[in-house]
Every structure is written in structure tokens, then in C-alpha cells.
Write a protein that holds these residues in place. Structure first.
Motif, short mmCIF file in Angstrom:
data_model
loop_
_atom_site.label_atom_id
_atom_site.label_comp_id
_atom_site.label_asym_id
_atom_site.label_seq_id
_atom_site.Cartn_x
_atom_site.Cartn_y
_atom_site.Cartn_z
N UNK A 1 33.95 -23.34 7.70
CA UNK A 1 34.14 -24.72 8.10
C UNK A 1 35.60 -25.02 8.40
N UNK A 2 35.85 -25.53 9.60
CA UNK A 2 37.20 -25.92 9.99
C UNK A 2 38.07 -24.78 10.46
N UNK A 3 37.53 -23.56 10.58
CA UNK A 3 38.37 -22.41 10.90
C UNK A 3 38.13 -21.85 12.30
N UNK A 4 37.51 -22.62 13.18
CA UNK A 4 37.31 -22.13 14.55
C UNK A 4 38.65 -21.85 15.18
N UNK A 5 38.81 -20.64 15.67
CA UNK A 5 40.10 -20.25 16.24
C UNK A 5 40.36 -21.00 17.53
N UNK A 6 41.65 -21.24 17.78
CA UNK A 6 42.03 -21.92 19.02
C UNK A 6 41.58 -21.13 20.23
N UNK A 7 41.55 -19.80 20.10
CA UNK A 7 41.12 -18.98 21.24
C UNK A 7 39.66 -19.24 21.58
N UNK A 8 38.83 -19.53 20.58
CA UNK A 8 37.42 -19.82 20.85
C UNK A 8 37.29 -21.13 21.63
N UNK A 9 38.06 -22.14 21.25
CA UNK A 9 38.01 -23.42 21.96
C UNK A 9 38.56 -23.27 23.37
N UNK A 10 39.61 -22.44 23.53
CA UNK A 10 40.12 -22.22 24.89
C UNK A 10 39.08 -21.55 25.76
N UNK B 1 26.49 -30.81 16.85
CA UNK B 1 27.54 -29.86 16.47
C UNK B 1 28.11 -30.22 15.11
N UNK B 2 28.35 -31.50 14.87
CA UNK B 2 28.89 -31.93 13.58
C UNK B 2 27.91 -31.62 12.45
N UNK B 3 26.62 -31.89 12.69
CA UNK B 3 25.63 -31.60 11.66
C UNK B 3 25.48 -30.09 11.44
N UNK B 4 25.48 -29.35 12.52
CA UNK B 4 25.30 -27.89 12.42
C UNK B 4 26.43 -27.24 11.65
N UNK B 5 27.62 -27.81 11.75
CA UNK B 5 28.80 -27.25 11.07
C UNK B 5 29.12 -27.99 9.77
N UNK B 6 28.26 -28.93 9.37
CA UNK B 6 28.41 -29.56 8.08
C UNK B 6 29.39 -30.70 8.00
N UNK B 7 29.73 -31.32 9.13
CA UNK B 7 30.64 -32.47 9.15
C UNK B 7 29.81 -33.75 9.25
N UNK B 8 29.32 -34.23 8.12
CA UNK B 8 28.33 -35.30 8.12
C UNK B 8 28.91 -36.65 8.47
N UNK B 9 30.17 -36.90 8.12
CA UNK B 9 30.80 -38.16 8.52
C UNK B 9 30.90 -38.24 10.03
N UNK B 10 31.31 -37.14 10.66
CA UNK B 10 31.40 -37.13 12.12
C UNK B 10 30.03 -37.26 12.76
N UNK B 11 29.03 -36.64 12.15
CA UNK B 11 27.66 -36.77 12.69
C UNK B 11 27.20 -38.22 12.63
N UNK C 1 26.99 -25.35 3.15
CA UNK C 1 26.55 -24.82 1.86
C UNK C 1 25.29 -23.99 2.04
N UNK C 2 25.01 -23.19 1.00
CA UNK C 2 23.87 -22.30 1.06
C UNK C 2 22.58 -23.05 0.71
N UNK C 3 21.46 -22.64 1.29
CA UNK C 3 20.18 -23.29 0.97
C UNK C 3 19.67 -22.85 -0.40
N UNK C 4 18.73 -23.61 -0.92
CA UNK C 4 18.05 -23.23 -2.15
C UNK C 4 16.65 -22.75 -1.79
N UNK C 5 16.03 -22.05 -2.69
CA UNK C 5 14.67 -21.59 -2.44
C UNK C 5 13.73 -22.78 -2.39
N UNK C 6 12.84 -22.79 -1.39
CA UNK C 6 11.88 -23.88 -1.26
C UNK C 6 10.62 -23.35 -0.60
N UNK C 7 9.55 -24.11 -0.77
CA UNK C 7 8.29 -23.73 -0.16
C UNK C 7 7.73 -24.90 0.62
N UNK C 8 6.97 -24.56 1.67
CA UNK C 8 6.32 -25.60 2.46
C UNK C 8 7.33 -26.55 3.07
#
Length: 434
Positions: free
Chosen positions: A13-22, A201-211, A244-251
Motif C-alpha cells: 500500500x502506497x508503494x507504487x513506483x513512479x516508473x509504474x505511473x509514468x 482503484x481506491x477500494x482495490x488498494x485499500x484506501x477507503x476514505x478515497x473510495x 489486509x489479509x482475508x479470514x477463512x469464511x464459507x458461503x
């Protein structure tokens, strides 16, 4: 559909390299400039060729505002041909607001149908409506900037979900889609696309305030912005997500327990609520945005009736074409047929996205079609659906995978570009497109 492509690991989270954005910006630019060249080139050609429009120019005070400017002919050639149809409503709101009623302006009862974020941003950056000409130029700049930013974010999101191979094809397919002409002209499509991709994108990367902020702004751009709460909630509860990592769940039990950061999702309706409060105090009708639909001949039906209306009107229109009673002076027959085909494309794309991508993507596509079935005009029930589906970007992620596997991406992009050029010519000549 074959199995989903392997997905790369998400960056920390927050570590996307500048080269990737370029790289994303470079890929976005490669889709942005040629697609906009097709649109502006076709519109300018129509003007230079002096083709006869189907109707007189409406509201020239807003759509042709460069009369006293130096080099007014150049400004008029570039900016005025595409300031048509709904553009004049957004320009009116950006310059005059929702309540001003003067000769030569669209009726005030129509304006609340057009939500405030886009015209508000245009008004702000044009010096609070310093002049109609400046408002028109800024309207283009806002739309074009939003579209480019949306393409950058979409490339990053596609790389996360599908890998580098599909990033550029997805951008080319959405940028040249026939109704992508509305990205970059004075309409809300590009702003809504940016906010929708941003929320994902914000939700996928865990930035819920931005989402949450992106969803609130989306609901201030158009009513379907509220529907973004569904896919964002799905990403929150079921993922995948990077924070964060998921927990075990069913259904149907959530893989990610609800925590205080889920409260950010409650911001989704804030834009619509704020607009309703404004309308209450400004016009005395908090629901004026809904009541204004009657000025456009729209009425509310249940979704099943809406689907039936769309299919039945398309069948009637096809019958007119077959038996020779088609009237080329009406907008309905060919558009009724075309809109059903666009809906079919969206449904197939939505189902494809459900199979290929996390459930949030395809779910958003399919639920976003519901408003087109609920709010309809007599004789033309699927009014503007081909424009509305252009912002449903998961369709184009699915299509990129299909086209790349079949090695037909350049062919499909070329066909899309031809369609976009034709639609642009029609739009410039005051024929209704979407």
C-alpha cells in the motif's frame, strides 16, 4: 470463457513506483490523443465541408460565444461544433446557474436534471463564469483532463487485475468505443468515468476514505453514482483487497470483517443529498432533479416493463425498416434497434466480467443497466443507453482479454474508431446520437 489470467501481486500500500505511473501515463496518452484526434477531426471536417445540419443552432450565446474574440473563427472551428445537445445545459448551469431564466437559454425546469459537480467545476475554473467563451473552453479542458486521468488510473487497475498484457488494449477499446466521443466534450462522461475508476482503484488498494470521497463526488455527477456503493461494498467484504489479509469464511459470509473504516462507504449518497438540499433552498423542490425528467418526456416504469418496452419498440422499428415504412427524418427507428444491440453488448460484457474479474466488476455493470430500464421515454425507451454504457469500464477489461486471445484487438479498435467518427459527424450535424 477460459480461466482467469494470472494476476500479479499487488504492491504494498502506497508503494507504487513512479516508473509504474509514468508507464501508465504513457499508455494513457497513446490511447488519448489519437482517439480525440478522430473526434475533433471529424467535427472540424463537418464544419469545413459546410454540411447542412438537421436543425438550427440552439442557444448560440453559449455554443458559439467567440464573436468578439481575436481569431474568433479558429476558436469557433475547434470548440463550437461539439457544443451540442446536453452540452448547452451544462454550459448554461456553469454560466448562469440553476435559476436564471432569460430568453435564449434552456428552460429552467430542465436544468435540475443535470447534476452540479461538472458544471460547478467548470464555473470555478472559468473565474465563476467570467465569459461564455471562457466557460466553453474550460468545459473542454475539464472533460479532457478527467478523461486522461481516468485512462491512467484504468491502466493501473487493469494491470492489477489482468496483468501488463491487457493494459493498453483495454485503454484503446474504451477510448475508441463508438460513443466515446462524449469523453472530452462538455458532457459528464469523462468525469464520471474518472470517479468510477477512482472508486474501484481506491477500494482495490485499500484506501477507503478515497473510495468514499470518489463515490460522494460521483453521486454529485449523476444519480447512478449511488450504485458504486454496491461494488465498493463487495470489495470491502469479499475482496480482493490490498490492505489486509482475508479470514477463512464459507458461503456468503464476508472474507473481511467489518471495521470502523467501513464508515467511509456511507459517504456515497452525500453528493445527491447535498444537491437535493441546495434545490430545496434554491428552487423550493428538493426532488427537482427527479421531477425535471418529465420535461424530457421520461417516466418511471418497473425494470421488466422497461426491458419489454425496449425490445418491443426495437421490433417495431425493425419492422418499419423491413417493410419500407422507415422514416429517415425520425430519430427513433434506427436508434431503437441500435440501443438494444448496445444493451446486449453490455449484458454480455457484464456476464463476462463476472466470470473473469472479481464479482464487484461485473455486478456494477449489470446493476448499472437497471436505471436505463426504469426511466424511459415513450417511443424511445432505451434513450441514451449507448452513451451510458461507455463509462462501464469492466466491459472493456473483459473485451480486452477476448480480443487479445483471438488476436483481433487492432481490427475491433479500427471498427470502433469508424463508428465513433460516424457518430461524431451525426452529432455535429444535430442528429441525436445518445
Amino acid at each position: 470463457m477460459s480461466p482467469r489470467p494470472d494476476r500479479p501481486e499487488l504492491p504494498v500500500r502506497g508503494s507504487l513506483a513512479a516508473s509504474q505511473w509514468r508507464e501508465s501515463a504513457r499508455q494513457a496518452w497513446s490511447a488519448f490523443w489519437p482517439s480525440r484526434l478522430v473526434v475533433f477531426g471529424a467535427a472540424i471536417w463537418v464544419t469545413l465541408a459546410r454540411l447542412t445540419p438537421s436543425a438550427e443552432v440552439q442557444y448560440p450565446r453559449l455554443s458559439h460565444p467567440f464573436g468578439g474574440w481575436p481569431a474568433s473563427g479558429v476558436f469557433d472551428l475547434v470548440f463550437s461544433p461539439l457544443a451540442q445537445w446536453d452540452s448547452v445545459h451544462y454550459l448554461t448551469i456553469a454560466f448562469y446557474g440553476y435559476a436564471a431564466n432569460q430568453p435564449g437559454l434552456p428552460p429552467t425546469e430542465m436544468r435540475p436534471a443535470f447534476f452540479p459537480l461538472y458544471p460547478g467545476v467548470v464555473r470555478l475554473f472559468s473565474g465563476f463564469g467570467a465569459s461564455p467563451g471562457l466557460v466553453l473552453i474550460v468545459a473542454y479542458l475539464v472533460s479532457l483532463t478527467c478523461f486522461f486521468a481516468a485512462l491512467v488510473l484504468l491502466h493501473r487497475l487493469t494491470v492489477i487485475e489482468l496483468g501488463e498484457r491487457y493494459g493498453r488494449p483495454a485503454l484503446m477499446l474504451i477510448a475508441f468505443f463508438p460513443t466515446a466521443l462524449f469523453f472530452g466534450i462538455p458532457y459528464t462522461e469523462s468525469m464520471f468515468l474518472l470517479l468510477a475508476v477512482g472508486a474501484f482503484f481506491a477500494a482495490r488498494t485499500g484506501h477507503w476514505a478515497l473510495a468514499g470521497i470518489a463515490m460522494a463526488l460521483a453521486s454529485a455527477t449523476r444519480v447512478p453514482g449511488l450504485l458504486l456503493a454496491v461494488p465498493v461494498a463487495l470489495l470491502y467484504l469479499y475482496g480482493p483487497r490490498a490492505d489486509r489479509e482475508p479470514v477463512e469464511s464459507r458461503g456468503l459470509w464476508p472474507r473481511y470483517p467489518i471495521r470502523p473504516d467501513a464508515a467511509w462507504l456511507l459517504l456515497a449518497p452525500l453528493g445527491l443529498i447535498a444537491f437535493s438540499v441546495y434545490l430545496h433552498f434554491r428552487l423550493g423542490d428538493a426532488m427537482a432533479w427527479q421531477h425535471a425528467q418529465t420535461a424530457f418526456g421520461r417516466h418511471t416504469v418497473d425494470p421488466l416493463t422497461g426491458i419489454w418496452n425496449g425490445l418491443s419498440e426495437a421490433a417495431k422499428s425493425l419492422g418499419h425498416v423491413v417493410n419500407g415504412t422507415y422514416n429517415q427524418n425520425t430519430i427513433y427507428d434506427h436508434l431503437n434497434i441500435a440501443q438494444v444491440l448496445f444493451v446486449a453488448f453490455a449484458v454480455v460484457g457484464g456476464v463476462g466480467a463476472l466470470r473473469l474479474l472479481p464479482a464487484a466488476y461485473g455486478t456494477w455493470v449489470l446493476i448499472s443497466l437497471v436505471p436505463t430500464f426504469v426511466s424511459q421515454s415513450p417511443g424511445f425507451p432505451l434513450f441514451s443507453v449507448s452513451r451510458f454504457i461507455a463509462v462501464l469500464f469492466p466491459i472493456f477489461l473483459w473485451l480486452a482479454v477476448v480480443c487479445e486471445r483471438k488476436r483481433i484487438t487492432p481490427t475491433v479498435v479500427a471498427l470502433f474508431a469508424a463508428g465513433m467518427a460516424v457518430f461524431t459527424v451525426q452529432f455535429t450535424l444535430w442528429y441525436f446520437v445518445a
